[in-house]
Motif scaffolding. Structure first.
Motif, mmCIF file in Angstrom:
data_model
loop_
_atom_site.group_PDB
_atom_site.id
_atom_site.type_symbol
_atom_site.label_atom_id
_atom_site.label_comp_id
_atom_site.label_asym_id
_atom_site.label_seq_id
_atom_site.Cartn_x
_atom_site.Cartn_y
_atom_site.Cartn_z
ATOM 1 N N PRO A 6 0.659 -1.353 0.065
ATOM 2 C CA PRO A 6 -0.058 0.018 -0.094
ATOM 3 C C PRO A 6 0.790 1.271 -0.142
ATOM 4 O O PRO A 6 1.929 1.222 0.361
ATOM 5 C CB PRO A 6 -0.782 -0.068 1.215
ATOM 6 C CG PRO A 6 -0.568 -1.530 1.612
ATOM 7 C CD PRO A 6 0.626 -2.029 1.244
ATOM 8 N N LEU A 7 0.076 2.549 -0.515
ATOM 9 C CA LEU A 7 1.143 3.594 -0.476
ATOM 10 C C LEU A 7 0.101 4.760 0.373
ATOM 11 O O LEU A 7 -1.029 4.980 -0.004
ATOM 12 C CB LEU A 7 0.984 4.145 -1.921
ATOM 13 C CG LEU A 7 1.987 3.343 -2.917
ATOM 14 C CD1 LEU A 7 1.844 4.008 -4.301
ATOM 15 C CD2 LEU A 7 3.479 3.634 -2.497
ATOM 16 N N ALA A 8 0.813 5.262 1.337
ATOM 17 C CA ALA A 8 0.293 6.222 2.049
ATOM 18 C C ALA A 8 0.530 7.507 1.512
ATOM 19 O O ALA A 8 1.541 7.762 0.648
ATOM 20 C CB ALA A 8 1.066 6.523 3.532
ATOM 21 N N ALA A 9 -0.511 8.222 1.116
ATOM 22 C CA ALA A 9 -0.269 9.643 0.326
ATOM 23 C C ALA A 9 -1.309 10.892 0.516
ATOM 24 O O ALA A 9 -2.284 10.460 0.375
ATOM 25 C CB ALA A 9 -0.409 9.003 -1.176
ATOM 26 N N PRO A 10 -0.988 11.703 1.139
ATOM 27 C CA PRO A 10 -1.723 12.944 1.103
ATOM 28 C C PRO A 10 -1.677 13.757 -0.135
ATOM 29 O O PRO A 10 -0.835 13.385 -0.840
ATOM 30 C CB PRO A 10 -1.167 13.811 2.430
ATOM 31 C CG PRO A 10 0.394 13.569 2.256
ATOM 32 C CD PRO A 10 0.611 12.110 1.663
ATOM 33 N N SER A 11 -2.255 14.769 -0.195
ATOM 34 C CA SER A 11 -2.259 15.669 -1.323
ATOM 35 C C SER A 11 -0.916 16.362 -1.347
ATOM 36 O O SER A 11 -0.344 16.448 -0.486
ATOM 37 C CB SER A 11 -3.215 16.627 -1.300
ATOM 38 O OG SER A 11 -3.298 17.331 -0.308
ATOM 39 N N ALA A 12 -0.279 16.284 -2.789
ATOM 40 C CA ALA A 12 1.064 16.673 -3.003
ATOM 41 C C ALA A 12 1.339 18.231 -2.791
ATOM 42 O O ALA A 12 1.741 18.674 -3.984
ATOM 43 C CB ALA A 12 1.654 15.849 -4.159
#
Ligand code: TXA
Ligand code: MG
Length: 329
Positions: free
Chosen positions: A133-139
């Motif tokens: 899985p990938l943790a990702a907030p808006s960039a």
């Protein structure tokens, strides 16, 4: 930083970077994400530093499918399965009790995790390639406007990233809907790309109102000053918007109007005032909104006067983002 058009070679490169603790900006259908592998704790912590985000704000986790999503949740209630089946891949984040596979450093002390399957072929391919899985907030940097084009990410965060995968402009343009299913009733924490009406249709029940502005909320990322350009954003009704725009521009302010109302008389090209005339098509407004907010800064607009769309369907998310851009919760 490398900006790569997303072909299979760059997807494999991105996967290798992520597997060895790097940060990659990924395209999704909503906005670009700033991603780290869930297995790389140092990289997860680096996301907070790069964004300038308080560690009290949890990150959402992106997965390839429902099977991978199940590994992150202690239990996956029937409502969650129905919503995932109806809307994944797509702009819906489900908040569920977290399992032991979710590192504590991304949950901000909560016993829950936000999970979604993004609807973008490049990121789905990357998730399969990486097999994690990938943790990702808006960039974007904390409280700034989210990026909907790879170029936005390059301008904002380029120096701090190992790779930006350019998957083209984001089609939805506002972030995912965040729905909390960890308690006795579903709670809409953030309106987004899936409408409240669509959730209620699938659940065959009502979804609780978003928490009242200004109150402490269980979704700490919903900061009242968010999605903010440098220009002063002011909300105005359709009746007052043009008289106000003309008054401010006559006083010398550089004004831009976002409204369904055309100007009462054609604007002089040399005047201090111009407009983005909205259509009734909320999808187009959502797709273009963040690029328009950024453009206002590029054009050194001082005051952005905005008429809110009606708060139904995608209009609820648009009204929420515009209110926050104006500094109202
Ligand atoms: O569309 C999106 O959701 C984008 C793309 C990249 O997927 N991501 C995104 O992430 O907007 P972020 O971190 O900028 O916003 C996630 C929101 C925040 O308001 C956060 O507080 C909330 O979801 N959230 C995440 N996990 C949560 C949890 N366990 N409980 C409550 N709220 C949570
Ligand atoms: Mg964000």
């Amino acid at each position: 930083m490398l900006l790569a058009s997303a072909d299979i070679i760059s997807i494999k490169l991105a996967s290798r970077i992520l597997a060895t603790g790097g940060l990659v900006a990924i395209p999704t259908e909503t906005v670009y994400g700033l991603a780290a592998s869930l297995n790389q704790e140092a990289a997860l912590k680096k996301i907070y530093r790069v964004k300038g985000r308080p560690t009290t704000h949890p990150l959402i986790v992106h997965v390839a499918d429902l099977v991978q999503a199940r590994t992150l949740a202690r239990n996956f209630p029937a409502d969650a399965v129905e919503l995932a089946t109806a809307f994944w891949p797509g702009p819906l984040t489900l908040v569920l009790p977290r399992s032991g596979s979710v590192p504590a450093c991304i949950t901000a002390g909560h016993d829950t995790v936000g999970i979604r399957v993004p609807n973008h072929p490049v990121t789905l391919q990357l998730l399969r390639e990486l097999n994690a899985p990938l943790a990702a907030p808006s960039a974007n940097r904390f409280t700034q406007v989210s990026p909907t084009h790879a170029a936005h990410v390059a301008i904002d965060l380029g120096q701090d990233l190992d790779l930006i995968l350019d998957g083209g402009p984001c089609e939805v343009g506002v972030e995912s809907t965040v729905l909390d299913l960890s308690g006795p009733v579903p709670i809409l924490l953030r309106p987004g790309g899936i409408s409240r009406e669509a959730l209620e249709f699938v659940l065959e029940s009502t979804v609780a109102e978003p928490p009242a502005p200004g109150r402490a909320t269980p979704s700490p990322g919903q900061h009242h000053l968010h999605y903010s350009p440098r220009a002063a954003v002011r909300i105005a009704s359709s009746a007052e918007i043009w008289p106000l725009a003309l008054k401010l521009s006559t006083r010398g302010n550089k004004v831009r109007v976002f409204s369904r109302q055309p100007p009462p008389t054609p604007l002089e090209p040399a005047s201090n005032c111009d407009c983005w005339n909205w259509s009734d098509d909320l999808q187009t407004i959502a797709r273009d909104l963040y690029a328009r907010l950024r453009q206002a800064d590029t054009d050194q607009i001082e005051v952005l006067l905005v008429e809110l769309p009606p708060p139904t369907g995608l209009g609820l998310a648009l009204a929420d983002r515009l209110r926050r851009a104006a500094g109202h919760g």
